[in-house]
Write a protein that holds these residues in place. Structure first.
Motif, PDB file in Angstrom:
ATOM      1  N   THR A 252      -4.972   5.934  -0.947  1.00 18.56           N
ATOM      2  CA  THR A 252      -4.220   4.688  -0.839  1.00 18.56           C
ATOM      3  C   THR A 252      -4.380   3.871  -2.112  1.00 18.56           C
ATOM      4  O   THR A 252      -5.501   3.642  -2.577  1.00 18.56           O
TER       5      THR A 252
ATOM      6  N   GLU B 298       0.562   5.728  -0.537  1.00 16.12           N
ATOM      7  CA  GLU B 298      -0.361   6.851  -0.610  1.00 16.12           C
ATOM      8  C   GLU B 298       0.106   7.810  -1.705  1.00 16.12           C
ATOM      9  O   GLU B 298       1.289   8.159  -1.768  1.00 16.12           O
TER      10      GLU B 298
ATOM     11  N   GLU C  75      -7.037  -1.379  -3.937  1.00 19.57           N
ATOM     12  CA  GLU C  75      -7.372  -0.021  -3.504  1.00 19.57           C
ATOM     13  C   GLU C  75      -6.803   0.972  -4.504  1.00 19.57           C
ATOM     14  O   GLU C  75      -5.722   0.740  -5.029  1.00 19.57           O
TER      15      GLU C  75
ATOM     16  N   ALA D 185       0.857  -1.182   0.000  1.00 12.84           N
ATOM     17  CA  ALA D 185       0.000   0.000   0.000  1.00 12.84           C
ATOM     18  C   ALA D 185       0.893   1.230   0.000  1.00 12.84           C
ATOM     19  O   ALA D 185       1.870   1.286   0.746  1.00 12.84           O
TER      20      ALA D 185
END
Length: 145
Positions: free
Chosen positions: A110, A105, A127, A103
């Protein structure tokens, strides 16, 4: 006992995973124009090193398709951008890839394949948008949408 995996497999298909495989330089990739957050759509190219460890994400914000209900994935219609991102890969092969969850950002959003647990059941979810979820046995042959 069900547990979070260190690696999982992404298998290309004709539904939500049309672009997964190996780039000319040996890196593993997943490309989607169905990524979304409230009010935004994205084209995201996720890249892993040849050994399946996370490398980088390339993200472009695009207009979300009109009339798509909130929480539902839909192609952004960014065909030129998809073609451009595919060209960046050189000669690529669409094939199953075994990679690690990650993950990152980008501009407060995200991006990645994020592990989660609910009532003892682990999943790896895409995501932003959470429209693909893989479960044990982590072989990429089936996913929930």
């Amino acid at each position: 006992m069900n547990q979070a995996p260190e690696r999982f497999t992404i298998v290309p298909d004709d539904y939500h995973v049309p672009y997964a495989g190996t780039a000319e330089d040996g890196r593993k990739f997943f490309l989607s124009d169905e990524l979304f957050a409230p009010g935004s759509g994205y084209v995201g190219l996720f890249l892993w090193k040849a050994d399946g460890t996370f490398d980088e994400v390339r993200v472009d914000e695009v207009r979300r398709a009109e009339g798509v209900p909130p929480g539902q994935a839909a192609a952004a219609g960014a065909d030129d951008l998809i073609a451009s991102r595919l060209a960046e890969l050189g000669k690529y092969v669409l094939e199953p890839v075994e990679v690690e969850p990650f993950a990152v950002e980008v501009d407060g959003v995200t991006f990645g394949w994020v592990g989660s647990e609910f009532e003892g059941l682990y999943s790896i979810n895409i995501e932003p948008g959470d429209f693909i979820a893989y479960y044990e046995p982590w072989d990429g042959l089936e996913y929930d949408t």
